[in-house]
Scaffold this motif. Sequence first.
Motif, mmCIF file in Angstrom:
data_model
loop_
_atom_site.group_PDB
_atom_site.id
_atom_site.type_symbol
_atom_site.label_atom_id
_atom_site.label_comp_id
_atom_site.label_asym_id
_atom_site.label_seq_id
_atom_site.Cartn_x
_atom_site.Cartn_y
_atom_site.Cartn_z
ATOM 1 N N LEU A 1 0.839 -1.187 0.000
ATOM 2 C CA LEU A 1 0.000 0.000 0.000
ATOM 3 C C LEU A 1 0.880 1.245 0.000
ATOM 4 N N GLY A 2 0.772 2.040 -1.056
ATOM 5 C CA GLY A 2 1.612 3.210 -1.220
ATOM 6 C C GLY A 2 2.936 2.925 -1.914
ATOM 7 N N LYS A 3 3.266 1.647 -2.078
ATOM 8 C CA LYS A 3 4.527 1.235 -2.713
ATOM 9 C C LYS A 3 4.307 0.779 -4.143
ATOM 10 N N TRP A 4 3.243 -0.005 -4.363
ATOM 11 C CA TRP A 4 2.985 -0.544 -5.689
ATOM 12 C C TRP A 4 2.356 0.539 -6.571
ATOM 13 N N THR A 5 3.129 1.063 -7.471
ATOM 14 C CA THR A 5 2.678 2.042 -8.456
ATOM 15 C C THR A 5 3.139 1.554 -9.828
ATOM 16 N N PRO A 6 2.627 2.121 -10.910
ATOM 17 C CA PRO A 6 3.151 1.735 -12.220
ATOM 18 C C PRO A 6 4.658 1.914 -12.315
ATOM 19 N N GLU A 7 5.164 3.001 -11.764
ATOM 20 C CA GLU A 7 6.605 3.255 -11.816
ATOM 21 C C GLU A 7 7.388 2.197 -11.048
ATOM 22 N N PHE A 8 6.831 1.733 -9.919
ATOM 23 C CA PHE A 8 7.505 0.692 -9.131
ATOM 24 C C PHE A 8 7.678 -0.580 -9.954
ATOM 25 N N PHE A 9 6.621 -1.021 -10.619
ATOM 26 C CA PHE A 9 6.719 -2.251 -11.409
ATOM 27 C C PHE A 9 7.618 -2.063 -12.624
ATOM 28 N N ARG A 10 7.558 -0.901 -13.234
ATOM 29 C CA ARG A 10 8.418 -0.648 -14.391
ATOM 30 C C ARG A 10 9.894 -0.621 -13.993
ATOM 31 N N ASP A 11 10.200 0.043 -12.881
ATOM 32 C CA ASP A 11 11.597 0.249 -12.502
ATOM 33 C C ASP A 11 12.211 -0.949 -11.785
ATOM 34 N N HIS A 12 11.404 -1.721 -11.069
ATOM 35 C CA HIS A 12 11.949 -2.814 -10.254
ATOM 36 C C HIS A 12 11.647 -4.204 -10.821
ATOM 37 N N HIS A 13 10.616 -4.304 -11.666
ATOM 38 C CA HIS A 13 10.245 -5.620 -12.200
ATOM 39 C C HIS A 13 9.956 -5.534 -13.704
ATOM 40 N N GLY A 14 10.600 -4.599 -14.372
ATOM 41 C CA GLY A 14 10.342 -4.376 -15.789
ATOM 42 C C GLY A 14 10.720 -5.535 -16.684
ATOM 43 N N SER A 15 11.644 -6.393 -16.233
ATOM 44 C CA SER A 15 12.076 -7.527 -17.055
ATOM 45 C C SER A 15 11.188 -8.752 -16.892
ATOM 46 N N LEU A 16 10.180 -8.668 -16.039
ATOM 47 C CA LEU A 16 9.288 -9.804 -15.805
ATOM 48 C C LEU A 16 8.503 -10.110 -17.080
ATOM 49 N N ASP A 17 8.443 -11.392 -17.449
ATOM 50 C CA ASP A 17 7.692 -11.824 -18.629
ATOM 51 C C ASP A 17 6.232 -12.070 -18.267
ATOM 52 N N VAL A 18 5.313 -11.456 -19.019
ATOM 53 C CA VAL A 18 3.882 -11.662 -18.813
ATOM 54 C C VAL A 18 3.231 -11.897 -20.168
ATOM 55 N N ARG A 19 2.036 -12.464 -20.145
ATOM 56 C CA ARG A 19 1.295 -12.719 -21.378
ATOM 57 C C ARG A 19 -0.125 -12.201 -21.232
ATOM 58 N N ILE A 20 -0.625 -11.593 -22.304
ATOM 59 C CA ILE A 20 -2.014 -11.143 -22.366
ATOM 60 C C ILE A 20 -2.599 -11.635 -23.674
ATOM 61 N N ASP A 21 -3.602 -12.511 -23.569
ATOM 62 C CA ASP A 21 -4.250 -13.051 -24.772
ATOM 63 C C ASP A 21 -3.222 -13.591 -25.762
ATOM 64 N N GLU A 22 -2.321 -14.410 -25.243
ATOM 65 C CA GLU A 22 -1.301 -15.111 -26.023
ATOM 66 C C GLU A 22 -0.181 -14.217 -26.526
ATOM 67 N N LYS A 23 -0.190 -12.945 -26.216
ATOM 68 C CA LYS A 23 0.900 -12.066 -26.626
ATOM 69 C C LYS A 23 1.863 -11.866 -25.472
ATOM 70 N N ALA A 24 3.165 -12.018 -25.745
ATOM 71 C CA ALA A 24 4.190 -11.863 -24.716
ATOM 72 C C ALA A 24 4.590 -10.405 -24.574
ATOM 73 N N TRP A 25 4.799 -9.992 -23.322
ATOM 74 C CA TRP A 25 5.238 -8.641 -23.013
ATOM 75 C C TRP A 25 6.327 -8.702 -21.948
ATOM 76 N N LYS A 26 7.218 -7.719 -21.960
ATOM 77 C CA LYS A 26 8.016 -7.419 -20.792
ATOM 78 C C LYS A 26 7.180 -6.455 -19.946
ATOM 79 N N LEU A 27 7.133 -6.685 -18.660
ATOM 80 C CA LEU A 27 6.249 -5.892 -17.824
ATOM 81 C C LEU A 27 6.561 -4.405 -17.935
ATOM 82 N N GLY A 28 7.829 -4.041 -18.038
ATOM 83 C CA GLY A 28 8.193 -2.625 -18.156
ATOM 84 C C GLY A 28 7.608 -1.980 -19.397
ATOM 85 N N LYS A 29 7.681 -2.679 -20.530
ATOM 86 C CA LYS A 29 7.123 -2.153 -21.775
ATOM 87 C C LYS A 29 5.601 -2.042 -21.681
#
Length: 207
Positions: free
Chosen positions: A50-78
């Motif tokens: 609470l107060g820590k998780w922001t879009p910038e937090f995920f982009r800056d600290h976990h941007g290399s995390l691999d995620v998928r949306i509807d079969e499309k791969a993304w880097k979380l930062g992008k």
Amino acid sequence: MGRISGPIIHADGIDRIQWNRIDHHAYIRNYLYALKPVIVQGAIDHWPALGKWTPEFFRDHHGSLDVRIDEKAWKLGKLIDRIMLSSPENPAPYLRNQLMANWPPELSADISPMPDCTRPNFLESRLFPSRVPKTYIEAYIGGAGAKFPFLHYDGLHTHAFLMQLYGKKEYLVFAPNQYCFLYPCSGNDINLSNFPDAANVDLEKFP
């Protein structure tokens, strides 16, 4: 500190309660057993997220995390960069149903322990001795204009607890007695509605 069992009524008809001011047994009786939606305030004040998780937090600290949306791969930062530019006219993809168990363990630590309003959890009872966990903790990240792709109820008819950590989100909910009017699908998709858009229903096709 005194505790009260009466709710504060929200303007749109959904109760809004302060967790430290309501009796737990009254909460279970009035909301969980009654299948009645409620906005609970203060239940996750103990979370580091609470107060820590922001879009910038995920982009800056976990941007290399691999995620998928509807079969499309993304880097979380992008994806976060795209989400920050999202608009109702050009919404970014909605990251949904991301199992926290598959994300870095320090993120799960940020949202632990689960708030008391999620108890009792009958799926953790000794009456259900399955070795496969049935409690799912998921992350959802979206921008302006993003939305869940279909009207549904959660599997196994379980309660859903939605914890808002950043920004605003609108929920469209229907009472259980409206189920037959929501045109449920059949077979394995019985928890889904046939409506392509629950906010704009074709009343000739779905009278």
